[in-house]
Design a protein around this motif. Structure first.
Motif, short mmCIF file in Angstrom:
data_model
loop_
_atom_site.label_atom_id
_atom_site.label_comp_id
_atom_site.label_asym_id
_atom_site.label_seq_id
_atom_site.Cartn_x
_atom_site.Cartn_y
_atom_site.Cartn_z
N THR A 27 -44.80 23.07 -14.77
CA THR A 27 -43.72 22.20 -14.32
C THR A 27 -44.22 21.52 -13.06
O THR A 27 -44.15 22.06 -11.97
N PHE A 28 -44.74 20.34 -13.22
CA PHE A 28 -45.52 19.66 -12.20
C PHE A 28 -44.83 19.54 -10.84
O PHE A 28 -45.44 19.81 -9.81
N GLY A 52 -44.57 18.12 -4.23
CA GLY A 52 -43.86 17.57 -5.37
C GLY A 52 -42.42 17.21 -5.09
O GLY A 52 -41.94 16.16 -5.50
N SER A 53 -41.71 18.07 -4.37
CA SER A 53 -40.28 17.86 -4.19
C SER A 53 -39.95 16.78 -3.16
O SER A 53 -38.92 16.12 -3.26
N THR A 54 -40.83 16.60 -2.17
CA THR A 54 -40.53 15.65 -1.09
C THR A 54 -41.42 14.42 -1.10
O THR A 54 -41.08 13.40 -0.51
N SER A 70 -51.57 9.87 -4.72
CA SER A 70 -50.31 9.52 -5.36
C SER A 70 -50.10 10.48 -6.53
O SER A 70 -51.05 11.10 -7.01
N ARG A 71 -48.87 10.59 -6.96
CA ARG A 71 -48.58 11.47 -8.08
C ARG A 71 -47.45 10.88 -8.92
O ARG A 71 -46.59 10.16 -8.41
N ASP A 72 -47.48 11.19 -10.20
CA ASP A 72 -46.44 10.79 -11.13
C ASP A 72 -45.92 12.07 -11.78
O ASP A 72 -46.56 12.60 -12.70
N ASN A 73 -44.80 12.55 -11.31
CA ASN A 73 -44.27 13.82 -11.82
C ASN A 73 -43.87 13.74 -13.29
O ASN A 73 -43.89 14.73 -14.01
N ALA A 74 -43.49 12.55 -13.73
CA ALA A 74 -43.08 12.39 -15.12
C ALA A 74 -44.28 12.52 -16.07
O ALA A 74 -44.13 12.98 -17.20
#
Length: 130
Positions: A27-28, A52-54, A70-74
């Motif tokens: 769960t990224f 991840g959360s912030t 950068s990150r793409d949680n989706a």
């Protein structure tokens, strides 16, 4: 958990590379995502990290203002855009999932030393020629 990096290669000083990391089986958003690097004869060091959360980020002084995480949680992916590369950036770069809510120099140093808790990718080589 499976982590796969891509995007390494050979570039001249002053050039750019973009590293990508994909994580499977997790769960990224629950993890901090970090990039580390290890140069020949040197200790593994933290380069950058994002929560991840912030969405908060950390950069090592040596890469600040040159690298962007950068990150793409989706999509369960994270990228590291590396600009104005220098020969001293030459290293194997590792993507890692860190079980932490804090991205800072201290946490990354401990994680680099203990290799956990979390998971690591296999690494991708970045070589910057003079």
């Amino acid at each position: 958990v499976n982590i796969v990096e891509s995007g390494g290669g050979l570039v001249q000083a002053g050039g750019s590379l973009r590293l990508s990391c994909a994580a499977f089986g997790v769960t990224f958003p629950d993890y901090a995502i970090a990039w580390f690097r290890e140069a020949p004869g040197k200790e593994r060091e933290g380069v950058s990290c994002t929560i991840g959360s912030t969405g908060s980020t950390y950069y090592a002084d040596s890469v600040k203002d040159r690298f962007t995480i950068s990150r793409d949680n989706a999509k369960n992916t994270t990228d590291l855009q590396m600009d104005s590369l220098k020969p001293e950036d030459t290293a194997v770069y590792y993507c890692a999932l860190m079980v932490t809510t804090i991205c800072d120099e201290s946490n990354m140093a401990v994680f680099a030393l203990t290799r956990g808790p979390g998971a690591w990718g296999q690494g991708t080589q970045v070589t910057v020629s003079p």
